[in-house]
Design a protein around this motif. Structure first.
Motif, short mmCIF file in Angstrom:
data_model
loop_
_atom_site.label_atom_id
_atom_site.label_comp_id
_atom_site.label_asym_id
_atom_site.label_seq_id
_atom_site.Cartn_x
_atom_site.Cartn_y
_atom_site.Cartn_z
N LYS A 1 0.83 -1.21 0.00
CA LYS A 1 0.00 0.00 0.00
C LYS A 1 0.87 1.26 0.00
CE LYS A 1 -3.96 2.28 2.16
NZ LYS A 1 -4.48 3.04 1.04
N LEU A 2 2.01 1.20 0.68
CA LEU A 2 2.91 2.36 0.65
C LEU A 2 3.36 2.62 -0.78
CD1 LEU A 2 5.15 1.64 3.79
CD2 LEU A 2 3.68 3.65 3.47
N LEU A 3 3.76 1.56 -1.46
CA LEU A 3 4.27 1.73 -2.82
C LEU A 3 3.17 2.25 -3.75
CD1 LEU A 3 6.56 -1.42 -3.05
CD2 LEU A 3 7.29 0.97 -2.88
N GLU A 4 1.98 1.73 -3.54
CA GLU A 4 0.83 2.21 -4.33
C GLU A 4 0.64 3.71 -4.13
OE1 GLU A 4 -2.16 -1.16 -3.54
OE2 GLU A 4 -3.29 0.76 -3.54
N ALA A 5 0.91 4.16 -2.89
CA ALA A 5 0.71 5.58 -2.56
C ALA A 5 1.94 6.41 -2.94
CB ALA A 5 0.41 5.71 -1.06
N GLY A 6 2.94 5.78 -3.53
CA GLY A 6 4.15 6.53 -3.91
C GLY A 6 5.03 6.88 -2.72
N ILE A 7 4.93 6.09 -1.65
CA ILE A 7 5.73 6.36 -0.44
C ILE A 7 6.79 5.26 -0.31
CG2 ILE A 7 5.64 6.57 2.08
CD1 ILE A 7 2.70 7.47 1.76
N GLN A 8 8.05 5.66 -0.28
CA GLN A 8 9.12 4.65 -0.20
C GLN A 8 9.23 4.08 1.21
OE1 GLN A 8 13.07 5.46 -1.74
NE2 GLN A 8 12.27 7.19 -2.88
N PRO A 9 9.18 2.76 1.33
CA PRO A 9 9.33 2.16 2.67
C PRO A 9 10.79 2.14 3.12
CG PRO A 9 8.70 0.49 1.03
CD PRO A 9 8.89 1.77 0.29
N PHE A 10 11.03 2.54 4.35
CA PHE A 10 12.35 2.48 4.99
C PHE A 10 12.22 1.66 6.27
CE2 PHE A 10 15.63 5.48 3.30
CZ PHE A 10 14.94 5.95 2.19
N PRO A 11 12.16 0.32 6.16
CA PRO A 11 12.01 -0.45 7.39
C PRO A 11 13.31 -0.52 8.21
CG PRO A 11 12.10 -1.92 5.48
CD PRO A 11 12.14 -0.52 4.95
N THR A 12 13.13 -0.51 9.52
CA THR A 12 14.22 -0.76 10.46
C THR A 12 13.99 -2.15 11.01
OG1 THR A 12 14.30 1.56 11.08
CG2 THR A 12 15.27 0.01 12.65
N LEU A 13 15.03 -2.97 11.00
CA LEU A 13 14.83 -4.35 11.48
C LEU A 13 14.69 -4.40 12.99
CD1 LEU A 13 17.30 -6.22 9.12
CD2 LEU A 13 14.81 -6.49 9.19
N TYR A 14 15.50 -3.61 13.69
CA TYR A 14 15.45 -3.71 15.15
C TYR A 14 15.29 -2.34 15.80
CZ TYR A 14 16.21 -5.14 19.91
OH TYR A 14 16.03 -5.35 21.25
N HIS A 15 14.09 -2.08 16.27
CA HIS A 15 13.82 -0.86 17.04
C HIS A 15 13.34 -1.30 18.43
CE1 HIS A 15 12.82 3.68 16.53
NE2 HIS A 15 12.74 3.40 17.82
N TRP A 16 14.15 -2.16 19.05
CA TRP A 16 14.10 -2.44 20.49
C TRP A 16 13.16 -3.53 20.98
CZ3 TRP A 16 14.05 3.31 22.61
CH2 TRP A 16 15.10 4.03 22.02
N ASP A 17 12.32 -4.10 20.10
CA ASP A 17 11.37 -5.11 20.60
C ASP A 17 11.92 -6.52 20.41
OD1 ASP A 17 11.09 -4.52 17.89
OD2 ASP A 17 8.91 -4.28 17.94
N LEU A 18 12.91 -6.85 21.20
CA LEU A 18 13.51 -8.19 21.13
C LEU A 18 12.52 -9.24 21.61
CD1 LEU A 18 16.33 -9.60 20.65
CD2 LEU A 18 16.57 -9.59 23.14
N PRO A 19 12.44 -10.39 20.91
CA PRO A 19 11.60 -11.48 21.45
C PRO A 19 12.06 -11.86 22.86
CG PRO A 19 12.22 -11.95 19.18
CD PRO A 19 13.01 -10.74 19.60
N GLN A 20 11.11 -11.99 23.75
CA GLN A 20 11.44 -12.31 25.14
C GLN A 20 12.22 -13.62 25.25
OE1 GLN A 20 11.07 -10.46 27.99
NE2 GLN A 20 12.18 -12.14 28.99
N SER A 21 11.88 -14.59 24.37
CA SER A 21 12.57 -15.88 24.50
C SER A 21 14.07 -15.74 24.20
CB SER A 21 11.94 -16.96 23.63
OG SER A 21 11.73 -16.45 22.36
N LEU A 22 14.46 -14.76 23.37
CA LEU A 22 15.89 -14.56 23.15
C LEU A 22 16.53 -13.87 24.35
CD1 LEU A 22 16.19 -13.54 19.39
CD2 LEU A 22 16.60 -15.76 20.45
N GLN A 23 15.77 -12.99 24.99
CA GLN A 23 16.29 -12.38 26.23
C GLN A 23 16.53 -13.47 27.27
OE1 GLN A 23 17.12 -9.04 26.63
NE2 GLN A 23 18.12 -9.90 28.43
N ASP A 24 15.62 -14.43 27.31
CA ASP A 24 15.77 -15.53 28.29
C ASP A 24 17.04 -16.34 28.04
OD1 ASP A 24 13.35 -14.64 29.26
OD2 ASP A 24 12.16 -16.20 28.29
N GLN A 25 17.54 -16.25 26.79
CA GLN A 25 18.80 -16.97 26.49
C GLN A 25 20.01 -16.05 26.55
OE1 GLN A 25 18.10 -19.07 22.63
NE2 GLN A 25 15.95 -18.90 23.20
#
Ligand code: FCB
Length: 455
Positions: free
Chosen positions: A107-131
């Protein structure tokens, strides 16, 4: 009225992050994140709120893209929730979680908006924290696995990728000061965390390039210029200390392949390292961390003024009363953005720079006529954009600007009390309400021009 045109093709964007806006923390197979855990502990979030619903963007994303279209934005910086993609951090991919981002990107592309995803903005899976979380070297392989799951799904349409958002905040606020998830207070651990973040970044850059031909890859660092309170040697040293700890500890490894010696010595003197060696650095790490980048994302909010404290150690922050402070207690200091851009360009020379976050928290009421007159935010944006433009005219390869934030959201440990949005949110209905700054910013994006301050 001044004509302050930006170059043709300059990108105007808005920024958000998954944990701060999505909500739906238990829907469609999403796993638990460390921020879900942290926010559920009484006393951790100042206003007692949680990110469980947040801005309900998980359900209202179409409407949010329409808001961006209404502002003529050409780019959107958002983040992907690792626990939606890999609920246990690793192993089984949750394709329903990826469906969400897939549809968002379309939908972003349809709207002419370039997506700039960030892979990690602080929400680590809890199960990895447990390890062991970021303190454990094992996490590097997990981050690459996660980045592959995402790029394999979205890489046919997404060109621009950010690995991490603000490693300093993760290491220091999360593992040294304890005011962010996972809430640890262990300076020695925070140094290992920073290293594993940087190393996972370098590996992910290489893996993203393999998966996405032609990808543009970068990292986002927060930058904060340090100024001495006086020109005394002690205060100058306090400013050097802060600059090293906050800025150079991250930029030097990424662009020069080494950690700054003076900061290693500061950390040893403080008892955070037992010798001048960094025990977590293995052969070959620094070459991976300094893998060539296509761009640096720079976040800027304020400067820090430093002095030697009564116990001999630097005092981390002193508000300067004669300058205006935002609701975060951060000084409004636009020259600092100009200085940061010039400095990063001069000392590190990234091929392209984006301002990936800049903005101000102010709480302005809804007027009887339904408008939100957030003049202070408009002034903040105006002044910072003019500072950025000065740097651009002097040769800094600045390619775009992302306002933080599209909408008022879950501001981490401060909850919903701190409002950075161009849009406010009605708490009961979830409806988005444009602030005057939204109209103003929309006009900037439409005309590629920032008027000189006229308020
Ligand atoms: C930055 C974060 C962002 C937001 C702003 C105010 O440090 O990246 O998520 O909290 O500060």
């Amino acid at each position: 009225m001044g004509e302050n045109k930006f170059p043709r093709g300059f990108l105007w964007g808005g920024a958000t992050s998954s944990q701060q806006i999505e909500g739906a923390t238990r829907e469609d197979g999403r796993g638990k994140s460390i921020w879900d855990t942290f926010a559920a502990i009484e006393g951790n979030i100042e206003d007692g709120s949680t990110p469980e619903v947040a801005c309900d963007h998980y359900h209202r994303w179409r409407e949010d893209i329409d808001l961006m279209s209404g502002l003529n934005l050409g780019a959107y910086r958002f983040s992907i929730a690792w626990p939606r993609v890999l609920p246990n951090g690793s192993g089984q991919v949750n394709s329903t979680g990826l469906d969400f981002y897939d549809a968002l990107v379309d939908k972003l592309l349809e709207a002419g908006i370039q997506p700039f995803p960030t892979l990690y903005h602080w929400d680590l899976p809890q199960s990895l924290q447990d390890q062991g979380g970021w303190a454990s070297r094992e996490i590097i392989a997990r981050f690459v696995e996660y980045s592959q799951a995402v790029t394999r799904r979205l890489g046919d349409r997404v060109q621009n990728w950010v690995t991490h958002n603000e490693p300093w905040c993760i290491a220091t606020l999360g593992h040294e000061e304890g005011c962010h998830a996972p809430g640890h207070k262990n300076p020695t651990e925070s140094l290992a965390v920073a290293h594993h973040l940087l190393l996972s970044h370098g590996h992910a850059v290489q893996s993203i390039r393999q998966e996405v031909p032609g990808a543009q890859v970068g990292i986002v660092n927060i930058h904060c210029p340090a100024h001495p309170l006086t020109l005394s040697p002690d205060d100058l040293n306090a400013a050097r200390w802060f600059d090293g700890f906050f800025n150079r500890w991250y930029l030097d490894p990424i662009f020069k392949g080494k950690y700054p010696e003076d900061v290693i010595e500061d950390r040893r003197a403080a008892g955070h390292l037992t010798s001048g060696e960094l025990p977590f650095v293995k052969d070959g790490d620094m070459a991976i961390i300094s893998t060539h980048l296509d761009f640096l994302g720079l976040n800027y909010y304020s400067r820090s003024v430093q002095q030697k404290g009564p116990d001999g150690n630097p005092l981390p922050h002193i508000p300067v009363p004669e300058n205006e402070l935002t609701d975060m207690g951060w000084e409004v200091f636009p020259e600092g953005l100009y200085d940061s851009l010039k400095r990063v360009h001069h000392d590190y020379n990234p091929p392209q720079i984006y301002i990936m976050e800049n903005g101000a928290a102010y709480d302005d009421p809804i007027s009887p006529d339904g408008s939100i007159k957030d003049d202070r935010r408009i002034t903040y944006y105006q002044q910072h954009l003019l500072a950025a433009q000065r740097a651009l005219l002097e040769g800094v390869p600045l390619k775009g600007y992302f306002a933080w934030s599209l909408l008022d959201n879950f501001e981490w440990g401060l909850g919903f009390a701190k409002k950075f949005g161009l849009f406010a949110m009605d708490k009961t209905t979830g409806n988005r309400i444009p602030k005057n700054s939204a109209y103003w910013y929309g006009n900037v994006a439409a005309t590629n021009t920032v008027d000189a301050p006229h308020l």
